[in-house]
Design a protein around this motif. Sequence first.
Motif, PDB file in Angstrom:
ATOM      1  N   TRP A 245      51.677 100.044 156.072  1.00 19.41           N
ATOM      2  CA  TRP A 245      51.678 101.390 156.656  1.00 19.41           C
ATOM      3  C   TRP A 245      52.776 101.533 157.707  1.00 19.41           C
ATOM      4  O   TRP A 245      53.511 102.522 157.732  1.00 19.41           O
ATOM      5  CB  TRP A 245      50.334 101.684 157.310  1.00 19.41           C
ATOM      6  N   GLU A 248      56.282 101.564 156.164  1.00 19.37           N
ATOM      7  CA  GLU A 248      56.547 102.852 155.528  1.00 19.37           C
ATOM      8  C   GLU A 248      56.945 103.908 156.564  1.00 19.37           C
ATOM      9  O   GLU A 248      57.910 104.657 156.370  1.00 19.37           O
ATOM     10  CB  GLU A 248      55.293 103.299 154.781  1.00 19.37           C
ATOM     11  N   GLU A 249      56.221 103.941 157.682  1.00 20.20           N
ATOM     12  CA  GLU A 249      56.511 104.939 158.704  1.00 20.20           C
ATOM     13  C   GLU A 249      57.809 104.616 159.439  1.00 20.20           C
ATOM     14  O   GLU A 249      58.598 105.525 159.747  1.00 20.20           O
ATOM     15  CB  GLU A 249      55.353 105.007 159.696  1.00 20.20           C
ATOM     16  N   CYS A 251      60.450 103.093 158.259  1.00 15.67           N
ATOM     17  CA  CYS A 251      61.570 103.430 157.380  1.00 15.67           C
ATOM     18  C   CYS A 251      61.743 104.946 157.266  1.00 15.67           C
ATOM     19  O   CYS A 251      62.866 105.445 157.175  1.00 15.67           O
ATOM     20  CB  CYS A 251      61.362 102.799 156.005  1.00 15.67           C
ATOM     21  N   LYS A 252      60.635 105.667 157.281  1.00 11.73           N
ATOM     22  CA  LYS A 252      60.731 107.129 157.236  1.00 11.73           C
ATOM     23  C   LYS A 252      61.450 107.649 158.477  1.00 11.73           C
ATOM     24  O   LYS A 252      62.318 108.528 158.394  1.00 11.73           O
ATOM     25  CB  LYS A 252      59.333 107.735 157.148  1.00 11.73           C
ATOM     26  N   ARG A 253      61.126 107.105 159.636  1.00  9.60           N
ATOM     27  CA  ARG A 253      61.754 107.552 160.876  1.00  9.60           C
ATOM     28  C   ARG A 253      63.220 107.167 160.942  1.00  9.60           C
ATOM     29  O   ARG A 253      64.024 107.855 161.573  1.00  9.60           O
ATOM     30  CB  ARG A 253      60.996 106.997 162.083  1.00  9.60           C
ATOM     31  N   GLU A 255      65.021 106.944 158.243  1.00  7.50           N
ATOM     32  CA  GLU A 255      65.599 107.570 157.046  1.00  7.50           C
ATOM     33  C   GLU A 255      66.123 106.529 156.064  1.00  7.50           C
ATOM     34  O   GLU A 255      67.158 106.704 155.434  1.00  7.50           O
ATOM     35  CB  GLU A 255      66.704 108.561 157.430  1.00  7.50           C
ATOM     36  N   TYR A 256      65.387 105.419 155.953  1.00 10.30           N
ATOM     37  CA  TYR A 256      65.685 104.441 154.923  1.00 10.30           C
ATOM     38  C   TYR A 256      64.891 104.802 153.673  1.00 10.30           C
ATOM     39  O   TYR A 256      63.686 105.048 153.743  1.00 10.30           O
ATOM     40  CB  TYR A 256      65.268 103.032 155.361  1.00 10.30           C
ATOM     41  N   PRO A 257      65.529 104.823 152.511  1.00  9.70           N
ATOM     42  CA  PRO A 257      64.788 105.098 151.266  1.00  9.70           C
ATOM     43  C   PRO A 257      63.986 103.876 150.838  1.00  9.70           C
ATOM     44  O   PRO A 257      64.518 102.926 150.273  1.00  9.70           O
ATOM     45  CB  PRO A 257      65.909 105.398 150.260  1.00  9.70           C
ATOM     46  N   ARG A 260      58.882 102.315 146.305  1.00 10.45           N
ATOM     47  CA  ARG A 260      57.607 101.618 146.181  1.00 10.45           C
ATOM     48  C   ARG A 260      57.471 100.923 144.821  1.00 10.45           C
ATOM     49  O   ARG A 260      56.379 100.577 144.412  1.00 10.45           O
ATOM     50  CB  ARG A 260      56.452 102.611 146.363  1.00 10.45           C
ATOM     51  N   LYS A 330      46.754 107.402 159.111  1.00  7.68           N
ATOM     52  CA  LYS A 330      46.424 106.684 157.880  1.00  7.68           C
ATOM     53  C   LYS A 330      44.912 106.523 157.678  1.00  7.68           C
ATOM     54  O   LYS A 330      44.475 106.074 156.631  1.00  7.68           O
ATOM     55  CB  LYS A 330      47.087 105.307 157.878  1.00  7.68           C
TER      56      LYS A 330
END
Length: 560
Positions: A245, A248-249, A251-253, A255-257, A260, A330
């Motif tokens: 979790w 994932e968050e 990488c989102k912050r 901006e990494y693709p 999954r 989550k």
Amino acid sequence: MWALDLGTTNTGLARWDSVTNKPVMVDFPDLCRAPEATEELEAPRMIPSAVHVLDDTGFWGKVGKWGFVAKRTFVGKQALIGRAALELNEGELQPNFCKSFKHALGVGPLQTVARVGRETFTARDVARLFVRELLAHVKSTTKERVRDLVMTAPVDAYESYRAELKSIAEGLGVERLRLLDEPVAAAIGYGLSVIEKRRVLVVDFGGGTLDLALVDLGVKGLQEGTCQVRAKAGAAIGGDTVDAWLLEEFCKRLEYPLARDRELESGFWYRLMLEDARRVKEALFFRDQATFDVAPPDDLRRFEARLRGESKAEALDVSRDDVVEILEGKGLYRALDGCLETVLEQARVAGIEPEDIGDVLMVGGSTLLPSVYPRIEARFGRDRVRAWQPFEAVTYGACTFASGNVSQSDFIIHDYALATFDSEGREHFEVVVKRGTRFPTPPDVWKRQLVPTCSLGQPEKLFKLVISEIGAPDERAFVWDSSGDVHKVGGKSGETRTVVKLNGANPTLGHLLPPHQPDDRRPRLEVSFGVNADRWLVATVLDLYTKKLLMSGEAVVRLL
């Protein structure tokens, strides 16, 4: 005497030290998760429950598989286990590798979990290989063959799981195997005595799952290593889920693709980033902020963006509040609350109310996650929650059971001190009940004559009894402060002392009539403390001037 706690993520092995009369976690640098770590509080000697089956065991490895040989000696090597297995699979996961086998051993021991060429290995096979190589390591390093062993089992495990453990141990030459329910081991590890029935809630939050079990412990059950389950609930959430979790968050912050798909998840960079997310999570157990700074190789789009000077940040500062927000989103805390409500509702149906639960035991590293302990403390009170050794309680309890040195009486866990002030207003703490004190005690186990402070030169009309919990430097424990933040006390990097005021906001008060004058430095109060059978600190206060008894055995705070 040896004890083995097979965990979903990590395994603990301990032996009884007859010199110190205490259990000791066995130190195997080749196998343990953090061989160079100096912080004992974080249990670096735990062994990852991972297995890599060897492609070629050689002649002696094949001989070592023969049943009559395996019972008598360990010949050859058949698998790598622990950290060695993890390191071999860092770059690419191989079919020989099994990261965890405990769950499969319990629900489907014939399930295939590893493969070498055309040969398949079931959870039963892999579990046997893990225990075999671990006991072989014991023999090679200590020159001692394990013949007497206690192994722990989940309280709700099917009888088939216990049969699997018995078969493995017998096949490896263990002559005496005793199985111990994990809640019983946790209770012993946290120092609970069972001279009469005790009702205990165990919160087991480890790497794989969250499990709550309300159990009754009795004298006969303790002797047999069993307990009676009154209610239980669980969720498929553990430390590994939290790591994913967080990654994932993060990488989102950034901006990494983060794809999954299976290829990335089994790839080197994904696991490297996942490990760094875990590092950040564990750092935030004790600090307010940490930095996530592992990124995968740039794809072409990011490379071109860099050339244009448009690249994004390469690191992310993460706070404890950020982690709480992510876990809230989550649903982790909803899951914890839901499991707790399920257990309490099942208990109510059985005629058991929350106040009937005597102790709450926290086991598993994920109990250190932010806001987990405070939720349990808010529901049950600090005096009922035991949480200072979540990694080792079960293993230590199993080892104590193996030695036959289970405590026959309860004792106080921490030091407790009375807050006093000198004439210049400086605060001091004087220990009134030492950790290890057996109770009940006499009502005057601690007695002193005290002079009222008369701060600011004013007559003293009131006296306050403010009691604090003291974490001592030689205690080596996790301690939660009044804000719900966890601290390390003792160990290599722990604090020298942690002070938690238990009744600072609502102290026990008494009136001085007439008021004590500032220029009178004679003792005015004779204060005595004792601990009653229910762990309450009780106070008796005598006014030496008026000869009046201001308090007589009055409860102040409940101790742990």
